[in-house]
Design an enzyme around this catalytic site. Structure first.
Site, PDB file in Angstrom:
ATOM      1  N   ARG B 146      45.795  28.649  40.206  1.00 58.11           N
ATOM      2  CA  ARG B 146      44.454  29.245  40.267  1.00 58.11           C
ATOM      3  C   ARG B 146      43.500  28.746  39.197  1.00 58.11           C
ATOM      4  O   ARG B 146      42.320  29.060  39.248  1.00 58.11           O
ATOM      5  CB  ARG B 146      44.549  30.761  40.210  1.00 58.11           C
ATOM      6  N   ASP B 317      54.729  47.029  47.984  1.00 54.62           N
ATOM      7  CA  ASP B 317      54.347  45.739  47.398  1.00 54.62           C
ATOM      8  C   ASP B 317      52.862  45.712  47.010  1.00 54.62           C
ATOM      9  O   ASP B 317      52.211  44.685  47.131  1.00 54.62           O
ATOM     10  CB  ASP B 317      54.656  44.591  48.373  1.00 54.62           C
ATOM     11  N   ARG B 344      44.865  46.983  45.243  1.00 54.28           N
ATOM     12  CA  ARG B 344      45.475  46.629  46.514  1.00 54.28           C
ATOM     13  C   ARG B 344      45.804  47.883  47.336  1.00 54.28           C
ATOM     14  O   ARG B 344      45.808  47.852  48.558  1.00 54.28           O
ATOM     15  CB  ARG B 344      46.767  45.862  46.167  1.00 54.28           C
ATOM     16  N   ASN B 403      43.183  41.625  47.148  1.00 55.44           N
ATOM     17  CA  ASN B 403      44.340  40.964  46.564  1.00 55.44           C
ATOM     18  C   ASN B 403      43.884  40.172  45.344  1.00 55.44           C
ATOM     19  O   ASN B 403      42.937  40.585  44.681  1.00 55.44           O
ATOM     20  CB  ASN B 403      45.037  40.115  47.638  1.00 55.44           C
ATOM     21  N   TRP B 478      40.838  35.837  52.136  1.00 59.15           N
ATOM     22  CA  TRP B 478      41.675  35.403  51.016  1.00 59.15           C
ATOM     23  C   TRP B 478      40.821  34.746  49.934  1.00 59.15           C
ATOM     24  O   TRP B 478      41.303  33.878  49.212  1.00 59.15           O
ATOM     25  CB  TRP B 478      42.734  34.397  51.487  1.00 59.15           C
TER      26      TRP B 478
END
Lengths: 275, 548
Positions: B146, B317, B344, B403, B478
């Site tokens: 990233r 998760d 999240r 996210n 995303w």
């Protein structure tokens, strides 16, 4: 599911299936397949897992439905046991076949063993006469909407291999009640998506109905019954709707008698690509 | 390759000084000295972009206003850069946020390479690629990186095989290298490091392999490790009462996203991920501190000052690895120093950043697992929403209501912008047995997709969490967002659009089809006084501006 991205986890990302649960142990041996050594207990376990994870698409007996019949000695995407394992584990990109993550490796092998045992069953019998069905296919102008063996117009799905993809019951339903099933596609980006969704767009110059070819937040592209593609800015449309559960294919229930339908289904079953 | 680029600006090149110049180039640091003072001022300085989130508050806000509601219609591609091909299978998803310092752009490419470009033209200055074994473990995520950090003349990058490199910013030569953790048990580095003072701070991924995660700090000059703080306590340490037996040893709590820093309080804020195994909570009874939490650390020692756990005993998760944005404002008439985080788990949280006190939580996206958040910040659980053998349908999906991709905060308008995923999933529970270097999951999910899932860019009132507007997206995104001083919010979609929204109304004012899936964050800078915004779609980095 579909999109293996959905498998992804925390770091949230796109998981190449090959790296995932699978990691088929590369133990240097050429044939790692446990299938030849499987006993009745393994196959019974495989059948049980199949009924949980696969039957909703492939039928309880693997005789097909939304997914193809697996009662075939030769599968299209499968060359050996390992590739069968991979198809089950990873799914088939760009089709309606999703990967599965819930069963572990041993269980996937048991499912694969059961799928192999299905291949030893005799092929599904045809209900009628495929030659008569071929004539009906021509007479009913199916080719105005379908391409088969290179002929026709591609409004609906290509039918060249539809006999590999669908069983008799599904094919019959396609003819008598087209609204019942919507062929799904798996896409890397959108996941499992209705591949032939009927959409209606009301633009300032008129109304359009067709099948969605592509869509994003700003625009939509549809194919009308003549095969022409129309592209619209959503913000310019007066109305835009997705007609879930409404197929553009006419129902043939009243047009075809039982014998006709059996024959046409048989003809479609015989469409298995070049072979 | 032109490693004099950075020097040219400050040293007039005359015949008389030619020889001296060569000596200077070798002997003294160039003008591109990015010291700690420069990093502290990054937020206000629109020309550079010196850390992952564009400043220590992590606002991802570009104060520049040349590109604004009126001019944005003229925005066009100024240059593009095609990333270097890689032989590594499965590599090629790009999640980088570039840095820009003194006219040079630094970016990472999948899996862990670094590229320096001339920010004026996009010409390649250098490219560095570490040797990474084909068999590198990356359990639970793709082969991505990233971004990087910069200090003085050095850029810092973490690699997929869990090493940290310091590279000469002028040439890409390695200054030092150190192994942060062992990749063979599943540790991996995908995040941009954060430099605070003379330390390079880095977290890691690996909870899906059942690692016990930590945050590390390294001396920027030497690469010596200065401290390590585990996110899962050992027996006897504070928080250890929230684990039973040996479950802490494989407890997860990854630290895979860059944190924030408050220089006044001298506190470092870092977020943590899910406990392991992900979906089978029976194997780890208890709250599982300090997973799914926000940690406040002393940056000099790594000592934990306080923590706030968003999702105790998570079984979906829902890592808390989202960007913690430092915001200031009035709550019930009182000035507060806060950390804002869109989690999240579908709730938006405000935490007092001086002491970790819970201040506010509100739902910002569809969720079906909690009746609300109580006065202490603890979720009020709805029964039977745990993963199960037969599958349990819950919103949001395991990828969450948002996210890792960045939110953005405009401090002038107190607006918080976030890219939102609207997707449910059927969660399954299964057995899990820990084996080093293999997935340790205890289940999985089948997410709703296609027309059953969608996305949006949301504008929230940063101090109340109230939604001001939404811009709908075709599929769950995303990619992150960036607000600007020009009253715009830049964002992008899976469908490949990079777009600019009016920050007051959410109306799309401009868009560009990059032709590929976008999964990066926008960033902004200026060169020769001209504002630029950048995004990567597919393998191509695009830089936009109003004029050459």
């Amino acid at each position: 599911m579909t999109w293996r991205t959905t498998l992804c986890l925390c770091t949230a990302l796109l998981l190449t299936p090959a790296t995932w649960a699978n990691q088929p142990e590369d133990n240097g041996q050429s044939s790692a397949s446990p299938i030849p050594a499987m006993n009745e207990t393994d196959l019974a376990a495989g059948r049980q897992l199949f009924s949980v994870h696969c039957a909703r698409c492939h039928g309880m007996q693997g005789d097909g439905g939304e997914g193809p019949s697996l009662q075939r000695a030769r599968l299209k995407h499968v060359s050996d046991d390992e590739s069968l394992f991979e198809v089950i584990n990873d799914g088939i990109q760009g089709t309606g076949m999703p990967g599965t993550w819930a069963p572990n490796d041993d269980e996937i092998w048991q499912i694969a063993g059961f799928v192999r045992s299905l291949g030893k069953l005799p092929e599904e019998p045809m209900p009628g006469d495929p030659a008569a069905g071929a004539i009906l296919y021509a007479d009913s102008a199916c080719a105005t909407c379908h391409i088969s063996r290179g002929q026709g117009r591609g409004v609906g799905p290509e039918l060249t291999e539809v006999g590999l993809r669908r069983n008799a019951e599904y094919l019959r339903r396609s003819l008598t009640n087209p609204d019942a099933d919507s062929p799904m596609l798996d896409s890397q980006i959108t996941g499992r998506i209705n591949g032939f969704l009927t959409v209606r767009a009301v633009a300032s110059d008129g109304e359009y109905e067709g099948l969605r070819v592509s869509e994003d937040e700003f625009s939509v592209q549809l194919r009308d019954l003549r095969g022409t593609i129309h592209s619209f800015e959503k913000s310019q449309l007066l109305r835009y709707e997705k007609a879930f559960g409404h197929s553009l294919m006419p129902g043939y229930l009243t047009v075809l008698n039982n014998q006709n339908t059996d024959d046409l289904v048989s003809y479609l079953m015989s469409l298995k690509g070049d072979s | 390759m032109n490693h004099c680029a950075a020097v040219k600006k400050s040293v007039p090149l005359t015949i008389r000084s030619l020889i001296t110049l060569i000596v200077i180039t070798i002997a003294i640091p160039s003008a591109a000295q990015i010291n700690f003072e420069r990093l502290l001022a990054d937020e206000a300085n629109g020309a550079d972009w010196l850390s992952y989130s564009g400043g220590y508050r992590s606002e991802r806000f570009s104060p520049l206003a040349q590109i604004n509601r009126d001019t944005v219609k003229d925005l066009k591609v100024i240059w593009a850069y095609q990333m270097q091909p890689t032989d590594m299978s499965g590599a090629g998803l790009q999640e980088t946020t570039p840095l820009v310092a003194e006219g040079i752009m630094y970016l990472t490419e999948s899996p862990s390479s670094v590229t320096a470009l001339d920010a004026l033209t996009g010409r390649l200055l250098w490219h560095w690629s570490p040797e990474i074994d084909e068999e590198v473990l990356h359990i639970g995520f793709p082969k991505v990186n990233r971004g990087l950090a910069i200090l003085d003349e050095t850029v810092f990058v973490g690699t997929l095989d869990a090493r940290l490199f310091a590279l000469d910013a002028g040439t890409g030569a390695v200054r030092w290298e150190t192994e942060v953790a062992d990749n063979s048990v599943g540790f991996s580095l995908t995040l941009a490091p954060l430099v605070v003072d003379n330390l390079v701070i880095i977290g890691m991924s690996g909870a899906e392999a059942g690692v016990r995660a930590f945050i590390d700090a390294y001396d920027a000059k030497t690469g010596e490790r200065v401290w390590r703080t585990y996110t899962v306590p050992a027996p006897g340490e504070p928080g250890s009462e929230t684990w039973q037996g040996d479950s802490w040893q494989t407890g997860g709590g990854s630290t895979w996203l860059t944190g924030s820093y408050d220089p006044e309080l001298d506190l470092l804020y870092w977020t943590t991920g899910n406990p392991a195994p992900d979906w089978n909570g029976d194997l780890r009874p208890g709250d599982n501190l300090f997973t799914c939490s926000l940690l406040a650390l002393d940056p000099a020692t790594g000592e934990m000052r306080w923590h706030f756990q968003y999702t105790p005993h998570d079984t979906h998760d829902w890592d808390a690895n989202q960007i913690p944005i430092l915001i200031d404002g009035k709550i019930k008439g009182q000035n507060r120093k806060l950390v804002a985080l869109a989690n999240r788990n579908a709730f938006y949280y405000l935490i007092d950043r001086t002491n970790g006190e819970f201040v506010h939580a509100s739902q910002y996206s569809k969720q079906t697992w909690a009746a609300g958040i109580d006065g202490t910040g603890r979720p009020i659980l709805i029964p039977d929403k745990e993963p199960s053998e037969e599958g349990t349908l819950v919103w949001p999906s395991l990828q969450g209501a948002t996210n890792w991709f960045s939110p953005s905060y405009n401090p002038d308008t107190e607006q918080f912008f976030v890219a939102n995923r609207r997707m449910g999933a059927v969660y399954y529970k299964a057995d899990a047995e820990y084996e080093p270097g293999t997935p340790f999951l205890g289940g999985g999910e089948q997410a709703l997709s296609g027309d059953d899932a969608s996305g949006a860019v949301l504008a929230l009132n940063g101090l109340t969490g109230e939604q001001q507007w939404e811009f709908p997206l075709q599929s769950p995104p995303w990619s992150g967002v960036m607000a600007t001083g020009g009253g715009l919010v830049f964002g992008s979609s899976n469908e490949g659009y990079f777009f600019a929204l009016d920050a007051t109304s959410g109306q799309a004012l401009w868009r560009f089809n990059t032709g590929a899936h976008i999964r990066t964050n926008p960033m902004g800078f200026a060169i020769d006084g001209k504002q630029r915004v950048a995004i990567t779609g597919g393998q191509t980095l695009y830089v936009f501006g109003l004029n050459q």
